[in-house]
Design a protein around this motif. Structure first.
Motif, PDB file in Angstrom:
ATOM      1  N   LEU A 243       0.833  -1.218   0.000  1.00 19.06           N
ATOM      2  CA  LEU A 243       0.000   0.000   0.000  1.00 19.06           C
ATOM      3  C   LEU A 243       0.864   1.263   0.000  1.00 19.06           C
ATOM      4  O   LEU A 243       0.464   2.305  -0.526  1.00 19.06           O
ATOM      5  CB  LEU A 243      -0.909   0.020   1.236  1.00 19.06           C
ATOM      6  N   GLY A 244       2.047   1.136   0.589  1.00 17.42           N
ATOM      7  CA  GLY A 244       2.949   2.285   0.694  1.00 17.42           C
ATOM      8  C   GLY A 244       3.341   2.845  -0.665  1.00 17.42           C
ATOM      9  O   GLY A 244       3.585   4.047  -0.803  1.00 17.42           O
ATOM     10  N   VAL A 245       3.384   1.980  -1.678  1.00 13.60           N
ATOM     11  CA  VAL A 245       3.747   2.462  -3.023  1.00 13.60           C
ATOM     12  C   VAL A 245       2.720   3.509  -3.474  1.00 13.60           C
ATOM     13  O   VAL A 245       3.076   4.566  -3.999  1.00 13.60           O
ATOM     14  CB  VAL A 245       3.805   1.286  -4.027  1.00 13.60           C
ATOM     15  N   TYR A 246       1.448   3.212  -3.224  1.00 10.45           N
ATOM     16  CA  TYR A 246       0.401   4.173  -3.605  1.00 10.45           C
ATOM     17  C   TYR A 246       0.471   5.427  -2.728  1.00 10.45           C
ATOM     18  O   TYR A 246       0.217   6.532  -3.203  1.00 10.45           O
ATOM     19  CB  TYR A 246      -0.977   3.513  -3.491  1.00 10.45           C
ATOM     20  N   ILE A 247       0.822   5.238  -1.449  1.00 11.18           N
ATOM     21  CA  ILE A 247       0.929   6.391  -0.538  1.00 11.18           C
ATOM     22  C   ILE A 247       2.067   7.309  -1.006  1.00 11.18           C
ATOM     23  O   ILE A 247       1.902   8.526  -1.100  1.00 11.18           O
ATOM     24  CB  ILE A 247       1.180   5.920   0.911  1.00 11.18           C
ATOM     25  N   VAL A 248       3.197   6.694  -1.329  1.00 15.51           N
ATOM     26  CA  VAL A 248       4.362   7.488  -1.763  1.00 15.51           C
ATOM     27  C   VAL A 248       4.068   8.169  -3.105  1.00 15.51           C
ATOM     28  O   VAL A 248       4.368   9.355  -3.281  1.00 15.51           O
ATOM     29  CB  VAL A 248       5.625   6.597  -1.848  1.00 15.51           C
ATOM     30  N   LEU A 249       3.455   7.429  -4.030  1.00 11.58           N
ATOM     31  CA  LEU A 249       3.158   8.026  -5.332  1.00 11.58           C
ATOM     32  C   LEU A 249       2.121   9.143  -5.221  1.00 11.58           C
ATOM     33  O   LEU A 249       2.094  10.049  -6.043  1.00 11.58           O
ATOM     34  CB  LEU A 249       2.684   6.959  -6.320  1.00 11.58           C
ATOM     35  N   ARG A 250       1.269   9.068  -4.194  1.00 17.05           N
ATOM     36  CA  ARG A 250       0.310  10.161  -3.963  1.00 17.05           C
ATOM     37  C   ARG A 250       0.961  11.318  -3.219  1.00 17.05           C
ATOM     38  O   ARG A 250       0.310  12.312  -2.933  1.00 17.05           O
ATOM     39  CB  ARG A 250      -0.863   9.683  -3.105  1.00 17.05           C
ATOM     40  N   ARG A 251       2.212  11.173  -2.858  1.00 18.93           N
ATOM     41  CA  ARG A 251       2.942  12.190  -2.078  1.00 18.93           C
ATOM     42  C   ARG A 251       2.221  12.479  -0.763  1.00 18.93           C
ATOM     43  O   ARG A 251       1.968  13.626  -0.406  1.00 18.93           O
ATOM     44  CB  ARG A 251       3.109  13.472  -2.890  1.00 18.93           C
ATOM     45  N   MET A 252       1.892  11.394  -0.065  1.00 14.99           N
ATOM     46  CA  MET A 252       1.163  11.538   1.194  1.00 14.99           C
ATOM     47  C   MET A 252       1.836  10.699   2.279  1.00 14.99           C
ATOM     48  O   MET A 252       1.156  10.028   3.057  1.00 14.99           O
ATOM     49  CB  MET A 252      -0.284  11.078   1.016  1.00 14.99           C
ATOM     50  N   VAL A 253       3.162  10.722   2.323  1.00  8.24           N
ATOM     51  CA  VAL A 253       3.830   9.803   3.249  1.00  8.24           C
ATOM     52  C   VAL A 253       3.451  10.068   4.712  1.00  8.24           C
ATOM     53  O   VAL A 253       3.442   9.150   5.522  1.00  8.24           O
ATOM     54  CB  VAL A 253       5.366   9.820   3.096  1.00  8.24           C
ATOM     55  N   PHE A 254       3.112  11.291   5.037  1.00  9.69           N
ATOM     56  CA  PHE A 254       2.809  11.582   6.444  1.00  9.69           C
ATOM     57  C   PHE A 254       1.367  11.227   6.810  1.00  9.69           C
ATOM     58  O   PHE A 254       0.962  11.419   7.951  1.00  9.69           O
ATOM     59  CB  PHE A 254       3.122  13.043   6.766  1.00  9.69           C
ATOM     60  N   ILE A 255       0.636  10.686   5.836  1.00  5.44           N
ATOM     61  CA  ILE A 255      -0.751  10.313   6.159  1.00  5.44           C
ATOM     62  C   ILE A 255      -0.764   9.209   7.212  1.00  5.44           C
ATOM     63  O   ILE A 255      -1.668   9.136   8.046  1.00  5.44           O
ATOM     64  CB  ILE A 255      -1.551   9.895   4.904  1.00  5.44           C
ATOM     65  N   THR A 256       0.257   8.368   7.209  1.00  4.80           N
ATOM     66  CA  THR A 256       0.313   7.277   8.177  1.00  4.80           C
ATOM     67  C   THR A 256       0.378   7.832   9.595  1.00  4.80           C
ATOM     68  O   THR A 256      -0.363   7.402  10.484  1.00  4.80           O
ATOM     69  CB  THR A 256       1.565   6.420   7.897  1.00  4.80           C
ATOM     70  N   ALA A 257       1.275   8.797   9.802  1.00  8.87           N
ATOM     71  CA  ALA A 257       1.387   9.415  11.128  1.00  8.87           C
ATOM     72  C   ALA A 257       0.113  10.183  11.462  1.00  8.87           C
ATOM     73  O   ALA A 257      -0.362  10.156  12.607  1.00  8.87           O
ATOM     74  CB  ALA A 257       2.590  10.347  11.145  1.00  8.87           C
TER      75      ALA A 257
END
Lengths: 290, 251
Positions: free
Chosen positions: A37-51
């Motif tokens: 799922l992280g690939v989609y998170i990174v490609l959406r430029r939303m890495v801090f969404i997890t935190a």
């Protein structure tokens, strides 16, 4: 008496007794799932969404306690966490591109609002505040069986959705306008994808804690993107490296006697470093005369 | 309001109709209301100087922006396909050129149904667009002109009834641009695809387009009509003056 280093036989013994089995399985599963799922998170430029999802879940738990204490409403804290994580994530499925600010800025604002809200509500339920962290944040050392099974259930459905919707998800991510013109339900795809991310992150955080979940959702994906130029290989690499970091990190923590979540993150970071070196070597070779 | 001239009208049922369509931002109209009908197999060019509202109008027709007033009526089930103005696509996205072309096949909820092999159409479209040589290369590593060829291949794969292209050849050299527009014109002739293209290259507009929509924000005018008539119109001459006073070719 001198301290002796942990041995394989102790690990095997603990495995047979069932002490290490679920934490290792959970590390493998969370790494695989969040790596993917992280690939989609990174490609959406939303890495801090997890935190940020973790922070929103904290506010949900605090409000559940507040409702129990002050309003006599029996709201389960975990339900509060999940509902707030989902509500929070829903914000990012809104047409934020119409605003004259970046999506990352909105993420920052939402994170701060959730943080401030949980501190303010926590102030009114101080006698229960210590429970918020225990409800929200597991430790990767010992994983409760129900947390592992929740992650397995939620993760399986999330992966199924991403497998079925893969072509639509990737088209909507890569070129949302053309996808809309070709009548793909871009907003629905976006919302569903993000909701699965929110559920997986909140359940995994409950099982393992914030640090390894954040690490699994970012580092393997970035590593995969460094290594490959095609999405399917990036996804495969990120899922595999995430699982290796989850399982390998637990073993490293056992033998080196470090905290588990930190060790899992460090193993993921080690893979990232190796990928960076490999990419650098590839770039260097391409500069050499044939 | 200004004069929104309508010079011709056919009898075929329209694929797409703009009725008193006004476009703009935040409720403020950029150009006067425009009526336009697009029928099967037409090649219509949209011209105008920078900042005249062409792209806003185009995006409103596509349904990506809401109109200020008026409406766009598409025939139910109309197959649309779109090539954006600039390469607005994510530069980080890891996809081979042929993966991007394969996206053209998707329509509605088609992505849910399994597809074990890439359609043969993709190969043919890459050939047709002259992009076969870099089919296996990462899209992000291609030059802007090569990316535009790949997007044109994606357009071919989509087999649209109406193709909307916003400066689809802006990064190509003159030869490649002619090839690309010939390819689009071939699509029109073979499949009766209606083409609506924004272009600054008036030589090619004259060669390929049957009708022209001219945007002129200074005079608040939109002209619609047969290519020869619009290019001979005084508004056009004012927008594209030759040093000697006549309209010039621009690119």
């Amino acid at each position: 008496m001198p301290h002796s280093a942990p041995t394989w036989s102790e690990l095997v013994q603990g495995w047979e007794l069932g002490i290490y089995r679920e934490p290792i399985y959970c590390g493998l599963l969370a790494g695989l799932l969040l790596g993917y799922l992280g690939v989609y998170i990174v490609l959406r430029r939303m890495v801090f969404i997890t935190a940020a999802i973790g922070q929103a879940a904290g506010m949900g738990v605090a409000l559940a306690f507040f409702a129990q204490i002050h309003l006599a409403l029996a709201v389960p804290p975990v339900a509060g966490a999940v509902v707030f994580a989902l509500l929070f994530t829903g914000v990012f499925a809104l047409p934020l591109e119409r605003l004259p600010v970046s999506r990352e800025s909105v993420l920052g604002v939402a994170y701060l609002v959730a943080w401030a809200g949980s501190v303010m509500v926590g102030d009114r339920i101080s006698q229960e505040a210590h429970d918020i962290s225990s409800i929200l944040f597991g430790t990767a050392v010992l994983v409760r069986s129900e947390d592992f099974h929740s992650l397995l259930a939620v993760g399986s459905v999330a992966l199924l959705w991403y497998a079925i919707g893969h072509r639509g998800v990737t088209f909507a991510l890569f070129d949302p306008e053309a996808a809309r013109v070709q009548r793909l339900p871009v907003r629905l795809i976006e919302l569903t994808s993000l909701l699965w991310v929110a559920l997986c992150v909140s359940v995994a955080t409950r099982a393992l804690g914030v640090l390894p979940v954040f690490a699994f959702a970012v580092i393997p994906a970035v590593t995969g993107l460094l290594l490959f130029d095609r999405l399917r290989w990036v996804l495969a690499a990120a899922a595999s490296l995430g699982a290796l970091a989850g399982g390998g990190g637990y073993l490293a923590a056992f033998f080196l006697e470090f905290p588990v979540g930190a060790c899992q993150s460090a193993v993921a970071a080690l893979f990232f470093t190796l990928a960076l070196l490999a990419r650098g070597a590839r770039a260097w070779r391409s500069l050499l005369p044939a | 309001m200004s004069d929104a001239a309508r010079i011709d009208r056919g009898s075929d049922p329209a694929l797409l109709r703009c009725e008193r369509l006004q476009v703009g931002h935040s409720g403020r109209a950029l150009v006067p209301a425009l009526d336009l009908e697009l029928r099967a197999g037409e090649f219509v060019a949209v011209v105008g100087r920078n900042g005249t509202g062409k792209t806003t109008w185009f995006r409103t027709v596509l349904g990506l922006l809401a109109p200020v007033s008026g409406r766009v009526i598409a025939r139910p089930g109309l197959r649309l396909s779109y090539v954006p103005q600039r390469i607005q696509l994510d530069p980080l996205y890891p996809a081979l050129a042929r993966d991007v072309v394969a996206m053209g096949v998707e329509r509605g909820l088609s992505f849910i149904s399994p597809r074990l092999r890439e359609p043969a159409l993709v190969h043919g479209a890459l050939e047709r667009a002259g992009a076969m040589a870099y089919a296996e290369r990462p899209f992000r590593s291609l030059s802007e002109g090569q990316k535009q060829r790949v997007l044109l291949a994606r357009l071919c794969v989509a087999a649209p009834e109406l193709a909307l292209l916003d400066e689809p050849t802006s990064a190509m050299d003159a030869v490649a641009e002619r090839e690309a527009l010939s390819m689009i014109d071939g699509l029109r002739r073979e499949q009766a695809t209606s083409v609506l293209v924004v272009s600054h290259y008036l030589g090619l507009v004259r060669e390929f387009a049957e009708r022209v929509v001219l945007f002129d924000s200074a005079c608040e005018t939109v002209l619609v009509g047969p290519t020869d008539e619009v290019l001979a119109h005084a508004v056009f001459q004012r927008n594209y003056p030759r040093p000697g006073g006549d309209a010039c070719e621009t690119h």
